[in-house]
Scaffold this active site. Structure first.
Site, short mmCIF file in Angstrom:
data_model
loop_
_atom_site.label_atom_id
_atom_site.label_comp_id
_atom_site.label_asym_id
_atom_site.label_seq_id
_atom_site.Cartn_x
_atom_site.Cartn_y
_atom_site.Cartn_z
N LYS A 180 21.23 37.51 36.34
CA LYS A 180 20.25 36.47 36.02
C LYS A 180 20.06 36.38 34.51
O LYS A 180 20.02 37.40 33.82
CB LYS A 180 18.92 36.78 36.70
CG LYS A 180 19.01 36.81 38.23
CD LYS A 180 19.44 35.46 38.77
CE LYS A 180 19.62 35.49 40.29
NZ LYS A 180 20.06 34.18 40.82
N HIS A 312 26.76 29.92 48.41
CA HIS A 312 25.46 30.46 48.04
C HIS A 312 24.83 31.13 49.26
O HIS A 312 24.64 30.50 50.28
CB HIS A 312 24.58 29.29 47.57
CG HIS A 312 23.17 29.66 47.23
ND1 HIS A 312 22.09 29.23 47.96
CD2 HIS A 312 22.67 30.42 46.22
CE1 HIS A 312 20.97 29.71 47.40
NE2 HIS A 312 21.29 30.43 46.37
MG LIG Z 1 22.06 30.58 41.87
#
Ligand SMILES: [Mg+2]
Length: 380
Positions: A180, A312
């Site tokens: 992230k 995803h």
């Molecule tokens: Mg993502």
């Protein structure tokens, strides 16, 4: 084979620690399980993670009566009937016996409910002819490359000490990891990216996911700062409100591939992301919106435009799809059991991770079996 009824169950587990991405806190792990029951005793099962959970459950219940009696193998007709509820007039709704109120505010939940129903229909199709979905779709790959998402911002650890976690995934045989970014100042995020690159070595694919953190100007600055660490793709860099045309602009400023699509609700939006956004990895999520039927449309359009499908979440479902289509690149997996306890707990049977690959079985349908004791225990 006719649909008898459709039911949904939500499970949600509070996490031991709190994670966050650039603009959202993650403190629970949740799934909705959808079952489509037929008059021939074949039951299709799906997992989905659309939001909001209570609204999705309510919409599934409304759709159960609306779709009862339809041919369970007619996935296109069922898809069209459900999607038609997003444009139907109140008068036509009354005449056709459509569910009472599914206005614009319920659209995301309607498309999520449809995702679950459609996935369950493909599970039924596979079970009806005793074929796994990857084979039903014409694929011959029984495995597909898996990459590991981790590197979250976490309340219980030093924000810069993420190298060991990411290196741990590489030592388990994975050659791709995703972390992230966008949650801290740019210099701080650059330090985290550097820490991960140093830890995973030069030959591991390193993806960065900003979860819609930046304006165009900020994204240009960020990707230029991350580029020295050999970033494989830059995911959802831009704020939600200007994530398509501005993405096309961003592509002119970097050689790093752009990835997006997990937040899109339908194939028209994915078309625009490909046409105007210049992405190279499409991440449309069949378990969040639209299901297998819509995912296949997106994949075909992407194929025509030289765009790869990177999936995803929910690899036990997406693995079949990505393995079957020619432009299926990889699936996303989560190995941190504190972040995703359900991957370990929710199934009695499912696709397996080994040697950096997701391995699919010959079991019919999606080849997974829910542990209903876990559903009972964490049912909300
Ligand atoms: Mg993502």
């Amino acid at each position: 084979m006719k649909i008898q009824k459709i039911q949904a169950y939500a499970v949600s587990i509070p996490l031991e620690t709190t994670y966050w991405v650039s603009n959202e806190i993650i403190d629970r792990c949740s799934q909705i399980i959808v079952q489509v029951l037929t008059d021939e005793g074949v039951t299709g099962v799906a997992t989905l993670h659309g939001r909001s959970m209570p609204t999705v459950l309510q919409v599934v219940e409304q759709l159960s009566g609306y779709l009862a009696g339809m041919d369970a193998l007619a996935h296109e007709a069922i898809w069209a009937k459900v999607f038609g509820l997003t444009t139907i007039s109140p008068d036509a709704a009354r005449a056709s016996g459509a569910p009472s109120y599914l206005g614009a505010d319920k659209r995301p939940a309607l498309l999520a409910a449809m995702a679950g129903i459609d996935i369950a229909l493909w599970d039924i199709k596979g079970k009806a002819v005793s074929l796994p979905v990857w084979r039903l779709l014409g694929g011959d790959r029984t495995s597909i490359r898996a990459y590991v998402t981790g590197g979250y911002y976490q309340v219980d650890r030093d924000l810069f000490d993420i190298g060991p976690e990411m290196a741990g995934y590489v030592s388990q045989g994975f050659n791709g990891v995703k972390m992230k970014v966008g949650g801290l100042s740019l210099p701080a995020d650059v330090a985290r990216v550097k820490a991960v690159r140093d830890a995973v070595g030069p030959s591991t694919m390193l993806m960065v996911d900003a979860n819609c953190a930046y304006t165009l100007e900020q994204a240009i600055e960020a990707i230029r700062a991350f580029e020295p660490y050999d970033v494989y793709w830059f995911e959802e860099p831009l704020h939600w409100y200007d994530s398509v045309r501005a993405m096309g602009k961003l592509a002119q400023y970097t050689h790093v591939a752009l990835a997006s699509g997990e937040s899109e609700q339908h194939s028209w939006a994915c078309r625009d992301l490909i046409d105007l956004g210049a992405i190279r990895y499409m991440e449309f999520d069949a378990t969040r919106s639209g299901g297998v039927t819509e995912w296949l449309r997106v994949a075909a359009y992407a194929q025509l435009h030289g765009v790869s499908m990177a999936t995803h979440h929910d690899p036990h479902i997406h693995g079949h799809l990505a393995a079957a289509v020619p432009n299926g690149a990889c699936v996303e997996v989560f190995l941190d059991e504190k972040r995703d306890p359900l991957w370990k707990m929710l199934f009695r049977e499912r696709a397996q991770l080994r040697d950096g690959q997701l391995h699919l079985s010959d079991l019919p349908g999606f080849g997974f079996d829910i542990d209903w004791d876990v559903v009972k225990r964490f049912h909300i």
